[in-house]
Scaffold this motif. Structure first.
Motif, PDB file in Angstrom:
ATOM      1  N   TYR A  86     -27.875  95.521 -25.205  1.00  0.00           N
ATOM      2  CA  TYR A  86     -27.415  95.903 -26.534  1.00  0.00           C
ATOM      3  C   TYR A  86     -27.664  94.737 -27.463  1.00  0.00           C
ATOM      4  O   TYR A  86     -27.446  93.576 -27.103  1.00  0.00           O
ATOM      5  CB  TYR A  86     -25.916  96.215 -26.539  1.00  0.00           C
ATOM      6  N   ARG A  87     -28.125  95.075 -28.648  1.00  0.00           N
ATOM      7  CA  ARG A  87     -28.330  94.035 -29.657  1.00  0.00           C
ATOM      8  C   ARG A  87     -27.388  94.347 -30.812  1.00  0.00           C
ATOM      9  O   ARG A  87     -27.479  95.405 -31.427  1.00  0.00           O
ATOM     10  CB  ARG A  87     -29.787  94.063 -30.120  1.00  0.00           C
ATOM     11  N   PHE A  88     -26.456  93.465 -31.048  1.00  0.00           N
ATOM     12  CA  PHE A  88     -25.463  93.648 -32.103  1.00  0.00           C
ATOM     13  C   PHE A  88     -25.762  92.699 -33.248  1.00  0.00           C
ATOM     14  O   PHE A  88     -25.913  91.502 -33.035  1.00  0.00           O
ATOM     15  CB  PHE A  88     -24.057  93.312 -31.590  1.00  0.00           C
ATOM     16  N   VAL A  89     -25.844  93.260 -34.446  1.00  0.00           N
ATOM     17  CA  VAL A  89     -25.966  92.417 -35.634  1.00  0.00           C
ATOM     18  C   VAL A  89     -24.609  92.501 -36.316  1.00  0.00           C
ATOM     19  O   VAL A  89     -24.149  93.592 -36.643  1.00  0.00           O
ATOM     20  CB  VAL A  89     -27.079  92.907 -36.576  1.00  0.00           C
ATOM     21  N   VAL A  98     -26.524  87.527 -34.534  1.00  0.00           N
ATOM     22  CA  VAL A  98     -27.057  88.506 -33.597  1.00  0.00           C
ATOM     23  C   VAL A  98     -26.551  88.168 -32.202  1.00  0.00           C
ATOM     24  O   VAL A  98     -26.601  87.015 -31.784  1.00  0.00           O
ATOM     25  CB  VAL A  98     -28.607  88.501 -33.622  1.00  0.00           C
ATOM     26  N   MET A  99     -26.017  89.165 -31.523  1.00  0.00           N
ATOM     27  CA  MET A  99     -25.534  88.956 -30.162  1.00  0.00           C
ATOM     28  C   MET A  99     -26.207  89.953 -29.239  1.00  0.00           C
ATOM     29  O   MET A  99     -26.326  91.124 -29.583  1.00  0.00           O
ATOM     30  CB  MET A  99     -24.019  89.162 -30.112  1.00  0.00           C
ATOM     31  N   VAL A 100     -26.640  89.478 -28.093  1.00  0.00           N
ATOM     32  CA  VAL A 100     -27.325  90.350 -27.145  1.00  0.00           C
ATOM     33  C   VAL A 100     -26.526  90.375 -25.843  1.00  0.00           C
ATOM     34  O   VAL A 100     -26.163  89.324 -25.314  1.00  0.00           O
ATOM     35  CB  VAL A 100     -28.766  89.850 -26.908  1.00  0.00           C
ATOM     36  N   LYS A 115     -32.686  86.072 -26.097  1.00  0.00           N
ATOM     37  CA  LYS A 115     -33.024  86.017 -27.521  1.00  0.00           C
ATOM     38  C   LYS A 115     -34.079  87.100 -27.748  1.00  0.00           C
ATOM     39  O   LYS A 115     -35.052  87.181 -27.004  1.00  0.00           O
ATOM     40  CB  LYS A 115     -33.623  84.660 -27.872  1.00  0.00           C
ATOM     41  N   ILE A 116     -33.862  87.916 -28.750  1.00  0.00           N
ATOM     42  CA  ILE A 116     -34.805  88.995 -29.018  1.00  0.00           C
ATOM     43  C   ILE A 116     -35.390  88.838 -30.414  1.00  0.00           C
ATOM     44  O   ILE A 116     -34.699  89.025 -31.402  1.00  0.00           O
ATOM     45  CB  ILE A 116     -34.121  90.364 -28.873  1.00  0.00           C
TER      46      ILE A 116
END
Ligand SMILES: [Zn+2]
Length: 246
Positions: A86-89, A98-100, A115-116
């Motif tokens: 999940y990628r949360f902005v 940004v948290m992944v 890191k995406i």
């Protein structure tokens, strides 16, 4: 039944409450449904093929901190997969962060701290060919994380991240590393430690010579001291030699 619209082509679709994943019947886009939110699946293509990833491994294994000969380990298995995260902005005190987080429970190292680069993300629809790469499906919900994350949610999505898992054998033991299939970064929490035997044997030799020196010293004081000093010098010199060699 609830009706929603595909975020890509706008076609309406129905879904049962509680359903989380849906493929649009019209454009093939994979859609993630979370309560009232509808969102895309993204995917990051592999840029490293299964031959190149072995070179990445050998280069890593021949690094100065690695055990000698690790680069010649026998590769047992190379497995390519798309791993869901999940990628949360989020807006944290006015700053965008940004948290992944992994969307699947895993013991593989590195996946909780990815890191995406947004530029690498492609919408995961029917035009994207996964080939024979295994697509791992999520077993953790977005809410698992959302309630514990700082700030206010701005955007969230599922991203399928390309990884290789390489299993290899070194000195009769099996190890594995995870390699980022787009950037070639190695994720690992454990690998064969550099041997500590030479340091240990030098320490023991030093101790032994010092002990002998001390024992002899009680009988013949002059030569005893020489042996003690000789033992210490041998220990220091040997340690230095070994440290340079390994
Ligand atoms: Zn659609």
């Amino acid at each position: 039944m609830v009706t929603m619209n595909c975020p890509k082509c706008g076609a309406p679709f129905e879904y049962e409450p509680g359903m989380r994943f849906k493929k649009c019947d019209y454009c093939g886009t994979m859609i993630y449904i979370d309560k009232s939110q509808v969102m895309f699946y993204y995917i990051i293509p592999f840029t490293i093929d299964s031959k190149q990833v072995i070179q990445v491994f050998r280069r890593w294994a021949s690094g100065p901190k690695m055990e000698k000969g690790l680069e010649n380990s026998r590769i047992k298995n190379v497995k390519a997969m798309y791993f869901p995260v999940y990628r949360f902005v989020r807006d944290v005190d006015g700053k965008e962060e940004v948290m992944v987080k992994p969307a699947k429970t895993t013991l593989l190292p590195g996946l909780s701290n990815l890191k995406i680069p947004p530029g690498d993300m492609k919408i995961f629809d029917s035009s994207f060919k996964v080939g024979n790469v295994n697509v791992i499906h999520p077993d953790l919900t977005m809410d698992t994380y959302q309630k514990n994350l700082p700030g206010i949610g701005k955007e969230q999505e599922i991203v399928y991240f390309p990884i290789y898992e390489i299993r290899y054998e070194f000195q009769g033991k099996e190890y594995s590393v995870v390699v980022d299939g787009s950037a070639g970064e190695i994720f690992t929490s454990y690998y064969p430690p550099r041997s500590s035997v030479p340091y240990l044997s030098i320490a023991m030799l030093t101790f032994f010579l010092t002990a002998v020196g001390a024992a002899v010293g009680t009988m013949v004081s002059a030569s005893g001291w020489l042996l003690t000093i000789g033992g210490l010098l041998a220990g220091i010199g040997g340690g230095y030699y070994i440290a340079k060699k390994y």
